[in-house]
Write a protein that holds these residues in place. Structure first.
Motif, PDB file in Angstrom:
ATOM      1  N   CYS A 739     -13.246 -76.144  15.760  1.00 55.60           N
ATOM      2  CA  CYS A 739     -11.935 -75.484  15.814  1.00 55.60           C
ATOM      3  C   CYS A 739     -10.817 -76.434  16.223  1.00 55.60           C
ATOM      4  N   THR A 740     -11.143 -77.530  16.865  1.00 53.84           N
ATOM      5  CA  THR A 740     -10.099 -78.470  17.279  1.00 53.84           C
ATOM      6  C   THR A 740      -9.774 -79.488  16.194  1.00 53.84           C
ATOM      7  N   SER A 747      -8.925 -75.198  10.221  1.00 50.09           N
ATOM      8  CA  SER A 747      -8.218 -73.925  10.032  1.00 50.09           C
ATOM      9  C   SER A 747      -9.182 -72.818   9.640  1.00 50.09           C
ATOM     10  N   PHE A 748     -10.135 -73.141   8.785  1.00 47.51           N
ATOM     11  CA  PHE A 748     -11.101 -72.144   8.346  1.00 47.51           C
ATOM     12  C   PHE A 748     -11.944 -71.646   9.526  1.00 47.51           C
ATOM     13  N   CYS A 749     -12.344 -72.557  10.385  1.00 48.20           N
ATOM     14  CA  CYS A 749     -13.136 -72.156  11.560  1.00 48.20           C
ATOM     15  C   CYS A 749     -12.290 -71.365  12.557  1.00 48.20           C
ATOM     16  N   CYS A 754     -11.606 -67.624  16.162  1.00 46.76           N
ATOM     17  CA  CYS A 754     -10.561 -67.343  17.162  1.00 46.76           C
ATOM     18  C   CYS A 754      -9.775 -66.101  16.740  1.00 46.76           C
ATOM     19  N   ASN A 755      -9.206 -65.389  17.733  1.00 47.90           N
ATOM     20  CA  ASN A 755      -8.405 -64.196  17.466  1.00 47.90           C
ATOM     21  C   ASN A 755      -6.996 -64.446  17.981  1.00 47.90           C
ATOM     22  N   HIS A 836       3.335 -74.268  13.266  1.00 46.81           N
ATOM     23  CA  HIS A 836       3.528 -74.850  14.585  1.00 46.81           C
ATOM     24  C   HIS A 836       2.342 -74.617  15.499  1.00 46.81           C
ATOM     25  N   GLN A 837       1.420 -73.741  15.115  1.00 44.62           N
ATOM     26  CA  GLN A 837       0.286 -73.441  15.969  1.00 44.62           C
ATOM     27  C   GLN A 837      -0.878 -74.337  15.599  1.00 44.62           C
TER      28      GLN A 837
END
Length: 838
Positions: A739-740, A747-749, A754-755, A836-837
């Motif tokens: 995820c990092t 992005s796919f992970c 993540c929510n 931006h996230q």
């Protein structure tokens, strides 16, 4: 065929003397237990018709209590307040016929009236202010009580009023609305359709007719109604009223009963009925108001009386009187039914007063042709109703709950403010349906009722500023008030009345201000003759000071202080409009988001159900539109009344818009961020208490630990939770690493593990940082597979695939490829919207 009480007649013929009255009363009481209602009423009508007044005199108090209930409210009687034509048509019609102004009950009243019978009514059941004043040996100013107070003989208990049959019957009828107000309704009752409401309407139309004159009593005896028995002179009274002599004394009480004029008889019944209704329904207020309504010279007379009584009785009666006055406090809570009945009275009195025919041009002709009924119409509202209705409305505005039931009080107030609605000439609306201008002929009425318009309007503003204007019912009330006050020429006439009051060259003498609570006899707001008081400014001052006292500090309706309140209300209206719009948008978005894939539960789901709306969500989109229309029109009317320009409103809305976030939603309450999360500031607490801002009330813990829903399989939820927890513990490091990562794989992970919605909600709530850290950790959630809806959807797809000869393995593969394609697209668009996230 013999009558139901033929046995009494037979006994009379046999013994040549009247039967004891107790036999008749005992028979009627037994019939109440053994006979149906219709038969009892028929028998009562027969008894009233055939028996003499001497026998009927003994049953009259019992009959009145049996019909209207006891004064303490324990006996309901016929329960006229709950008797309706839709539920009990037979009993309803029989009761109305029996109690009709021309029915058997009134025939009994007139029969006893002709014989000069009197009945005792306990003073202890009168409204609080009247009861206290009589116990204080101060005679109320209302002529209804004059010459009627009877002091107890040696050994007797309590004070009584000595009433004639008509007064006794109407006292019980009127006070039953008050004594039974705390009795719970067994079913839903429409007040306007109840037998009590219909009877009030019939009595008003009969005794205060809009057309013609009052019908004479159906009695063969031409004699008039005798004067009430004088009270004992042993205990003197101090009258605290300065009104001119009432119509009762002028036309009836001072004339011999044998030569009584029928017109005077008509006025006596009309005035008595109105005074009873007003005294029983409107004469309720607190000790402060009770003392304020007494003029200085009245207080001086009371003081002299107490000093004289103190010298006679060694100060003990004066001391007890002083204590009684200062410990009095009536806990009066009017009901919605009570207010609706008063509104019926107000509307009829307007129509009754406005039905006055135009006067002849010649003054000499008027002195010979004016009837007592015409004079009564002139003074009925200012003398009998104005003061007590103002006090009653003030009480309601200050003590009524802040809910939609205030609509009854509001409509009663607006009915009183608009006498032109009940004038014989109905205003014609133009083709554009524009409201007609208020005629200048109503300016005297507005000036003589200035506080009704101005002070009560300020009271309504203060209520409106504390209510939720997003509610359609509250928005409607603001719209109704704004629409009434925005009638053309009305605001100008109110402003002119304020200018007349604020003139400083005249000073109202403190000993005379109560003289002008109402115009002198023969003068009213509709009179075209020259009034006794030519100074209009002096009349306005007299009206204000008579209601509020000499030390009253008047707050101008069009002054800066009230204008600021109106601007605050306009700001709240704008906030309510935006809140209603956001609720409508949220409902639309929620409906649009119910796509096929989300219904299948393949997309990210929010198990919180966190959105909390108000009654608009249950009412629907149509009511939301209505609310917006009410508020928009109310704002437009307020701009017309107070001449608010576009620049002021634009600045007002700009200030409010600056307090909105980029999505047009309300900001969170003012708070500061600490190590433990957000902490409310004093400003934030104020915003929450007044409903200006709020936190979203929702579940913000671990989504996996939410209670099991009714649409989920309990065993599967627990099994999948164990499986998800095992995967998350074993592969936590790998999921964190994936995820990092930058790029499409990261992005796919993040999309699946993540929510972001929960993280975003947690940022805007007073949540501890430990919980926030747990929510941010990537993890697998398989709980959606425990939903019956998901399982049913999968079974349905496998069943449809079998029709096309597609096996389970192939179908599973196709579903996996389809979802993979959907997930790729959603990942791409989500990253596109939030670059931006990370």
């Amino acid at each position: 065929m013999t009558t139901p009480f033929g046995r009494y007649r037979n006994a009379e013929a046999a013994s040549a003397h009247l039967p004891p009255p107790s036999y008749l009363l005992a028979g009627l009481k037994a019939d109440c237990l053994n006979k149906p209602f219709a038969q009892r009423c028929h028998d009562l009508a027969t008894v009233i018709e055939e028996f003499p007044a001497k026998e009927l005199h003994a049953i009259f108090p019992w009959l009145v209590e049996n019909i209207f209930g006891s004064l303490d409210g324990i006996i309901l009687g016929w329960n006229l307040r709950c008797l309706q034509g839709r539920t009990n048509p037979t009993e309803y019609n029989i009761a109305l016929d029996f109690l009709d102004p021309g029915g058997p009950m009134m025939k009994l009243v007139y029969k006893l009236q002709a014989e000069e019978y009197r009945y005792d009514f306990p003073v202890s059941y009168l409204p609080g202010p009247v009861k206290v004043s009589i116990q204080e040996r101060i005679l109320p100013e209302c002529s209804l009580y004059h010459n009627k107070v009877q002091f107890p003989s040696s050994g007797g208990l309590g004070l009584n009023l000595v009433l004639n049959p008509f007064e006794y019957c109407m006292f019980h009828f009127a006070i039953s609305l008050i004594t039974q107000r705390n009795i719970p309704m067994t079913c839903h009752v429409s007040t306007s359709n109840s037998a009590y409401f219909v009877l009030v309407d019939r009595y008003l139309k009969w005794f205060l007719p809009i057309e013609g004159s009052v019908l004479p009593p159906p009695s063969s005896d031409p004699g008039g109604v005798p004067s009430p028995a004088p009270r004992s002179p042993a205990m003197p009274f101090t009258s605290y009223g300065m009104h001119p002599t009432s119509l009762l004394k002028r036309h009836v009480a001072h004339q011999p009963s044998v030569n009584a004029d029928p017109a005077s008889q008509e006025i006596w019944r009309s005035e008595t009925l109105l005074q009873i209704f007003v005294e029983m329904w409107l004469h309720h207020y607190s000790l402060d108001m009770y003392q304020k309504m007494q003029s200085p010279h009245i207080k001086l007379e009371v003081l002299h009386y107490r000093l004289s009584m103190s010298s006679i009785h060694h100060s003990s009666p004066a001391q007890s009187s002083y204590q009684a006055l200062h410990t009095y406090q009536e806990l009066f809570k009017p009901t919605e039914e009570h207010v609706l009945v008063i509104r019926l009275l107000v509307k009829h009195l307007h129509a009754f007063s406005n039905s006055l025919k135009p006067e002849p041009v010649s003054p000499s002709a008027h002195s010979h042709t004016a009837s007592p009924l015409a004079e009564f119409k002139r003074i009925v509202i200012p003398r009998f109703v104005q003061q007590k209705l103002y006090v009653f409305l003030q009480h309601c505005f200050g003590h009524w709950p802040l809910d939609a039931s205030f609509r009854a009080v509001l409509e009663m107030w607006l009915s009183y403010l608009q006498p032109w609605r009940y004038a014989p000439e109905k205003p014609l609306l133009s083709a554009e349906s524009q409201p007609r201008s208020v005629s200048e002929k109503w300016a005297p009425f507005i000036q003589e009722n200035l506080l009704m318009y101005t002070k009560l309007f300020v009271g309504f503003l203060n209520r409106a500023l504390r209510t939720d204007l997003v509610s359609p019912k509250n928005a409607l009330m603001v719209f109704r008030v704004a629409k009434v006050f925005a009638q053309p020429n009305l605001a100008e006439m109110i402003q002119k009345g304020e200018q007349l009051f604020l003139e400083t060259e005249l000073v109202v003498p403190p000993r005379q201000h109560r003289l002008f609570v109402s115009p002198p006899f023969g003068g009213s707001f509709l009179s075209s003759r020259t009034p006794a008081i030519t100074d209009v400014s002096f009349k306005v001052k007299s009206h204000v000071y008579s209601l509020e006292g000499q030390d009253f500090q008047y707050k101008q309706m069009f002054g800066p202080e009230v204008r600021n309140l109106v601007l605050r209300l306009a700001q709240l209206i704008g906030q309510a409009q935006q809140t209603a719009k956001s609720i409508s948008d949220h409902s639309t978005e929620a409906t649009a988001s119910q796509s096929f894939l989300s219904w299948l539960r393949f997309g990210p789901s929010d198990l919180n159900g966190s959105y909390t709306g108000n009654d608009l969500d249950e009412i629907g989109q149509d009511s939301i539109k209505k609310t917006d229309e009410y508020l928009e029109k109310a704002l437009e009317y307020l701009c017309q009344i107070f001449r608010l320009n576009e620049a002021q409103l634009s600045q007002l809305m700009l200030n409010w818009g600056a307090a909105q976030d980029e999505n047009g939603k309300k900001q969170l309450p003012d708070c500061i961020e600490s190590e433990d999360g957000l902490i409310l500031t004093p400003l934030g607490r104020y915003q929450i208490i007044n409903g200006l801002r709020r936190f979203p009330v929702e579940y913000q813990g671990d989504p996996e630990l939410q209670p099991i829903r009714s649409y989920e399989n309990t065993a599967l939820v627990r099994l999948l939770f164990q499986l998800s927890s095992t995967i998350n513990r074993r592969f936590a490091g790998s999921m964190e690493t994936l995820c990092t990562k930058e790029g499409f794989l990261g992005s796919f992970c993040r999309y699946h593990l993540c929510n972001p919605s929960l993280v975003d909600k947690a940022r805007h709530s007073p949540l501890s940082k430990q919980n926030l850290g747990q929510i941010r950790q990537p993890r697998v959630s398989l709980r959606f597979l425990a939903s019956y809806r998901t399982l049913l959807s999968l079974l349905l797809m496998y069943f449809i695939a079998s029709w096309f000869c597609i096996g389970p393995v192939t179908c599973t593969f196709l579903l996996f490829i389809g979802y993979l394609f959907y997930a790729v697209l959603m990942t791409f668009f989500s990253e596109k919207r939030k670059p931006h996230q990370s």
